[in-house]
Design an enzyme around this catalytic site. Structure first.
Site, mmCIF file in Angstrom:
data_model
loop_
_atom_site.group_PDB
_atom_site.id
_atom_site.type_symbol
_atom_site.label_atom_id
_atom_site.label_comp_id
_atom_site.label_asym_id
_atom_site.label_seq_id
_atom_site.Cartn_x
_atom_site.Cartn_y
_atom_site.Cartn_z
ATOM 1 N N ALA A 56 0.876 -1.173 0.000
ATOM 2 C CA ALA A 56 0.000 0.000 0.000
ATOM 3 C C ALA A 56 0.915 1.225 0.000
ATOM 4 C CB ALA A 56 -0.892 -0.017 1.237
ATOM 5 N N ILE A 116 4.453 -1.324 3.451
ATOM 6 C CA ILE A 116 4.380 0.093 3.078
ATOM 7 C C ILE A 116 5.254 0.352 1.855
ATOM 8 C CG2 ILE A 116 4.735 2.472 3.862
ATOM 9 C CD1 ILE A 116 2.560 0.961 5.465
ATOM 10 N N LYS A 117 4.627 0.987 0.846
ATOM 11 C CA LYS A 117 5.355 1.261 -0.398
ATOM 12 C C LYS A 117 5.761 2.735 -0.401
ATOM 13 C CE LYS A 117 4.549 -0.308 -5.153
ATOM 14 N NZ LYS A 117 3.470 -0.598 -6.116
ATOM 15 N N VAL A 118 7.056 2.969 -0.580
ATOM 16 C CA VAL A 118 7.555 4.354 -0.586
ATOM 17 C C VAL A 118 8.341 4.586 -1.882
ATOM 18 C CG1 VAL A 118 7.735 4.478 1.949
ATOM 19 C CG2 VAL A 118 9.741 3.792 0.612
#
Ligand code: G3P
Length: 216
Positions: A56, A82-84
């Site tokens: 996400a 977590i996608k950064v």
């Protein structure tokens, strides 16, 4: 090689999860927009369908904003990853989150040096975009090959998550090189099952079986 599906369409995710071959899901803001669904709601639903990582993506560009958004997203479920983006603030966020035990997928990777930085930041996954690389006149598969070599040189544990996959040959090449994961649109995963000789073979066997008049 692990198979992730790159979509936020629940029906497609369910159908692929039912095969028992799905190891995770990736989403991005464009895929969420395409689904027309509420981000939090659809992510929670996806996390219940698969036990694997569900990426996400944050949309803030500064470290503090990314941390704030990550806090909200990681509360959805234990399997949220977590996608950064691959920026200084993104990697700062990656370092902070992974040292707290949160999975992080560093996205929008277009060079082996960027992948090296992500591994040093402790990323769980690095997402090199093969198709977009090809679209711009570079060889996306060469990028995967370089990252594999560098990660193996230093025994980095970051998994290479080949993204922006457009067709089955991309998957084949990634498997040959040893990408850890391929995230694919549902249609590409389904195309991997297909072979004209398999279909022709089934047709022939069924025709001959019918002649026997038997049942099982
Ligand atoms: O989720 C990231 C990536 O897979 C996007 O693919 O086809 O939009 O370049 P594409």
């Amino acid at each position: 090689m692990k198979f992730f599906v790159d979509t936020a369409e629940i029906a497609d995710i369910r159908e692929l999860a039912d095969t028992g071959l799905l190891d995770g899901v990736t989403t991005n803001p464009s895929l969420i927009a395409k689904s027309g669904r509420d981000f939090m709601e659809v992510t929670a639903e996806i996390c219940k369908i698969t036990h694997g990582p569900v990426s996400a993506e944050v949309v803030a560009l500064d470290h503090e904003g990314m941390m704030r958004e990550a806090e909200v997203l990681r509360r959805i479920a234990d399997n949220v990853c977590i996608k950064v983006p691959l920026t200084i603030d993104g990697l700062k966020t990656c370092r902070k989150l992974t040292s707290d035990g949160t999975m992080v997928n560093v996205t929008l990777c277009f060079s082996a040096n960027q992948a090296l930085l992500a591994a040093k930041a402790g990323a769980s996954f690095i997402s090199p975009f093969i198709g977009r690389h090809d679209d711009n006149g570079f060889d996306g598969i060469d990028l995967i090959r370089d990252i594999r070599l560098i990660y193996d040189n230093y025994s980095f544990e970051t998994e290479i998550l080949a993204a922006s996959i457009r067709h089955p040959v991309h998957v084949l090449e990634c498997a040959r090189i040893g990408a850890d994961v391929a995230t694919m649109p549902p249609a590409v995963i389904k195309s991997l099952f297909k072979h004209v000789l398999t279909e022709k073979g089934i047709e022939g066997f069924l025709a001959d079986w019918a002649k026997t008049g038997q049942t099982i």
